[in-house]
Design a protein around this motif. Structure first.
Motif, PDB file in Angstrom:
ATOM      1  N   VAL A   1       0.855  -1.184   0.000  1.00  0.00           N
ATOM      2  CA  VAL A   1       0.000   0.000   0.000  1.00  0.00           C
ATOM      3  C   VAL A   1       0.893   1.236   0.000  1.00  0.00           C
ATOM      4  N   ASN A   2       0.498   2.239  -0.772  1.00  0.00           N
ATOM      5  CA  ASN A   2       1.235   3.500  -0.855  1.00  0.00           C
ATOM      6  C   ASN A   2       0.432   4.614  -0.213  1.00  0.00           C
ATOM      7  N   MET A   3       1.135   5.537   0.416  1.00  0.00           N
ATOM      8  CA  MET A   3       0.468   6.731   0.962  1.00  0.00           C
ATOM      9  C   MET A   3       1.463   7.876   1.000  1.00  0.00           C
ATOM     10  N   ARG A   4       0.923   9.089   0.930  1.00  0.00           N
ATOM     11  CA  ARG A   4       1.789  10.275   1.018  1.00  0.00           C
ATOM     12  C   ARG A   4       1.607  10.910   2.383  1.00  0.00           C
ATOM     13  N   PRO A   5       2.686  11.054   3.126  1.00  0.00           N
ATOM     14  CA  PRO A   5       2.577  11.667   4.460  1.00  0.00           C
ATOM     15  C   PRO A   5       2.443  13.182   4.379  1.00  0.00           C
ATOM     16  N   CYS A   6       2.187  13.776   5.528  1.00  0.00           N
ATOM     17  CA  CYS A   6       2.141  15.238   5.647  1.00  0.00           C
ATOM     18  C   CYS A   6       3.243  15.693   6.593  1.00  0.00           C
ATOM     19  N   ASN A   7       3.692  16.926   6.390  1.00  0.00           N
ATOM     20  CA  ASN A   7       4.650  17.522   7.326  1.00  0.00           C
ATOM     21  C   ASN A   7       3.958  17.828   8.647  1.00  0.00           C
ATOM     22  N   ALA A   8       4.734  17.833   9.721  1.00  0.00           N
ATOM     23  CA  ALA A   8       4.188  18.164  11.036  1.00  0.00           C
ATOM     24  C   ALA A   8       3.693  19.608  11.022  1.00  0.00           C
ATOM     25  N   PRO A   9       2.515  19.890  11.623  1.00  0.00           N
ATOM     26  CA  PRO A   9       1.975  21.266  11.625  1.00  0.00           C
ATOM     27  C   PRO A   9       2.967  22.289  12.168  1.00  0.00           C
ATOM     28  N   GLU A  10       3.767  21.897  13.207  1.00  0.00           N
ATOM     29  CA  GLU A  10       4.726  22.869  13.773  1.00  0.00           C
ATOM     30  C   GLU A  10       5.832  23.212  12.771  1.00  0.00           C
ATOM     31  N   ASP A  11       6.213  22.235  11.923  1.00  0.00           N
ATOM     32  CA  ASP A  11       7.200  22.521  10.878  1.00  0.00           C
ATOM     33  C   ASP A  11       6.609  23.459   9.827  1.00  0.00           C
ATOM     34  N   GLY A  12       5.344  23.238   9.501  1.00  0.00           N
ATOM     35  CA  GLY A  12       4.650  24.114   8.547  1.00  0.00           C
ATOM     36  C   GLY A  12       4.581  25.543   9.052  1.00  0.00           C
ATOM     37  N   ARG A  13       4.287  25.687  10.345  1.00  0.00           N
ATOM     38  CA  ARG A  13       4.209  27.033  10.944  1.00  0.00           C
ATOM     39  C   ARG A  13       5.575  27.715  10.914  1.00  0.00           C
ATOM     40  N   GLN A  14       6.629  26.960  11.265  1.00  0.00           N
ATOM     41  CA  GLN A  14       7.983  27.542  11.263  1.00  0.00           C
ATOM     42  C   GLN A  14       8.388  27.971   9.853  1.00  0.00           C
ATOM     43  N   PHE A  15       8.052  27.159   8.872  1.00  0.00           N
ATOM     44  CA  PHE A  15       8.368  27.478   7.481  1.00  0.00           C
ATOM     45  C   PHE A  15       7.688  28.786   7.065  1.00  0.00           C
ATOM     46  N   CYS A  16       6.408  28.905   7.386  1.00  0.00           N
ATOM     47  CA  CYS A  16       5.664  30.125   7.015  1.00  0.00           C
ATOM     48  C   CYS A  16       6.232  31.361   7.715  1.00  0.00           C
ATOM     49  N   GLN A  17       6.659  31.196   8.958  1.00  0.00           N
ATOM     50  CA  GLN A  17       7.262  32.330   9.681  1.00  0.00           C
ATOM     51  C   GLN A  17       8.588  32.748   9.035  1.00  0.00           C
TER      52      GLN A  17
END
Length: 593
Positions: A245-261
């Motif tokens: 089975v294949n799936m695409r993960p997501c980045n951790a929300p805290e990493d997403g927030r740091q990236f946007c900052q």
């Protein structure tokens, strides 16, 4: 002769071949050439007969298989009906990406090279055989190979040298332009729709409901391992033993927030994309899309960045110190330095941005999709059978977490994401799709099956045992190994029930439960007489699954020892027996690094 138009075709499983293909694209653009890049299965292979110049960049996956995005091309190219001289107008080159720790190193590139010659193509230089195990990584082969390729192009097309190439410190135009919307922000629903179709794939995954997610290794054990179950009701998904089975993960929300900052982006801002040339807009990104969705679900900000990342980043640097370091990391001479800065420590792209704050502040949003690759799918062996668990799909996941010299522990993107999902927090959906695996089990009722699956390598064998016992196939032998009987003996009660019912012969080994370490290969050696009888007299099939480091080779060596001890054959004859079994599909392995 006029300038050529260059076509770069790639077959990529994890994104490395795609990254290399795009590097060739950038080099061609700097030389002012017309250039196009496609995954092999997105290109009409019948058009090859009229192409003047093509570079093929191909990875090898699993046990010598072609990547998923070149399988149709592969089947077409090896049709026996293709005329011998059908590619006689074609000038081409083949660059293979592989890993020498696997037995069929760069098998796809070698086979493609040979087939192109058979079809009359003129191959400009020897096939490049990139080895991921090289001390300096893949660039140790790619750099000199590309230098030789461009030298050959200059011989063929001298006019390429007539125009001065674009300087390395000048950024190329971005592939896409962002158009931010000024209207009222809405909470975009990015969940996958259209689940009624019969075939689910990377482009249209099925949003399976998470049913359970429980830890199956003891809490005192260093390795967190989870048994995860999904509800696939209504998907029409079918699978058998050995499938994945294949799936695409997501980045951790805290990493997403740091990236946007760091990049001063509003996560709720909505945008549409338009291509600056004839490139298609990524189908997986909704239009319009929120910045949050782009960062958490699409951009691979947590990966260890490749050299191409530093090449592009350096073109934005105005701070002299940062620019010097980025240029060094981009250069051939700086690869050892880059390796110790990034690869050895497993430093992520997000962490690199924090190390180069001035350059990060200069980044233009339009370049985000050039700078960060797309999050790639992860594959897991399916650990259940539909015959025993209808409308359910189960996996066994080891959560990757380890320390380097960096303060923050390193985490595997997909396993960490999966471990964080809690079905008790509401309706949790994981987009997934199934594909055929490399393991194939015998259809005959009486053929014995011997399975060696230490640790999470037992997952595909649980699926096989459930399927086989449901079909009344009871000639099953399982060798299972782990560290401790009390800490990581996965599915113990199930194996004991099957053994009591006469459906399974089980051999276990617990490597740390005594002073001397003992592994599955030792149990194979101890049971030589049984294995010889099952393989030599009853035409049994032998399967190995698990970590690709030493285990598969050690088990194969133990099996050779069985043949020598019980069959009275020489070491060379035992090796030939293994090769013959492999060719006949009676010796199969599924390993991962």
């Amino acid at each position: 002769m006029s300038k050529p138009s260059l076509l770069v075709l790639y077959g990529s499983q994890t994104g490395t071949a795609q990254d290399t293909a795009q590097r060739i694209l950038r080099q061609a653009k700097r030389k002012w050439l017309q250039v196009q890049v496609f995954p092999l299965d997105s290109y009409n292979v019948a058009d090859l007969i009229s192409e003047p110049l093509v570079v093929f960049v191909c990875a090898t996956t699993g046990q010598g298989e072609a990547p998923d995005n070149m399988k149709n091309f592969w089947r077409f190219l090896f049709k026996k009906s293709l005329p011998v001289g059908s590619l006689s107008r074609l000038d081409c080159a083949v660059l293979g990406l592989g890993d020498s720790s696997y037995p069929k190193f760069n098998f796809v590139a070698k086979k493609l090279h040979k087939r192109l010659l058979q079809l009359g193509a003129r191959v400009l230089l020897p096939v490049g055989l990139v080895d991921d195990q090289h001390d300096l990584g893949s660039d140790a082969v790619i750099d000199p190979w590309l230098t030789s390729f461009w030298e050959e192009v200059l011989v063929l097309y001298p006019s390429v040298a007539d125009v001065a190439p674009l300087r390395e410190d000048e950024p190329l135009p971005p592939t896409y332009m962002f158009h931010f919307l000024d209207d009222v922000k809405e909470e975009a629903d990015h969940r996958l729709r259209n689940t009624e179709q019969t075939v689910h794939s990377a482009s249209q995954a099925f949003p399976a409901r998470l049913v359970s997610n429980r830890r199956v290794s003891d809490v005192s054990h260093f390795q967190e391992v989870r048994h995860i179950e999904f509800d696939i009701t209504g998907s029409n998904i079918q699978f058998g033993a050995g499938d994945v089975v294949n799936m695409r993960p997501c980045n951790a929300p805290e990493d997403g927030r740091q990236f946007c900052q760091l990049l001063r982006l509003d996560p709720d801002a909505r945008f549409t994309l338009s291509a600056t040339d004839n490139t298609a807009v990524p189908a997986r990104l909704p239009q319009p899309c929120t910045v949050r969705h782009l960062v958490e679900s699409y951009l691979d900000i947590g990966a260890v960045p490749r050299r191409s990342f530093f090449e592009l980043l350096s073109t934005f640097a105005t701070n002299e110190l940062e620019r010097e370091k980025l240029v060094e990391f981009s250069s051939a001479a700086g690869q050892a330095e880059l390796h110790s800065y990034c690869n050895q420590l497993r430093r992520t792209a997000l962490e690199v941005l924090t190390d180069f704050p001035n350059t990060t502040a200069e980044l233009q949003v339009d370049y985000l999709l050039d700078l960060f690759p797309e999050i790639q799918p992860r594959s897991f062996s399916i650990a259940s059978s539909l015959q025993v668990h209808p409308n359910r799909l189960q996996i066994l996941v080891a959560v990757v977490r380890y320390k380097t010299k960096l303060y923050k522990p390193r985490r595997g993107l997909c396993s960490s994401w999966l471990s964080s999902l809690d079905p008790e927090q509401g309706d949790v959906r994981v987009p997934l799709w199934v594909k055929k695996g490399s393991l194939k089990f015998p259809k005959e009722q009486d053929t014995p099956v011997i399975m060696v699956g230490p640790g999470t390598g037992v997952a595909p064998f649980r699926s096989a045992l459930q399927e086989r016992t449901a079909e009344g196939k009871t000639a099953n032998v399982l060798f299972f190994g782990c560290r401790s009987e009390s800490k990581d003996f996965y599915f113990r009660s199930e194996w004991e029930e099957m053994t009591e019912a006469g459906h399974l012969t089980l051999f276990t080994v617990f490597s740390r439960d005594q002073e001397e370490k003992v592994y599955v290969q030792h149990r194979v050696t101890e049971n030589a007489a049984l294995l010889w009888d099952l393989i030599a007299n009853k035409r049994g099939c032998f399967y190995i699954a698990g970590n690709a480091k030493q285990m598969p080779a050690s088990v194969s060596d133990a099996l050779k020892g069985v043949f020598q001890q019980e069959g009275g054959v020489s070491s060379e004859e035992a090796e030939q027996m293994l090769v013959a079994m492999e060719r006949a599909g009676r010796l199969q392995s599924e390993t991962w690094s």
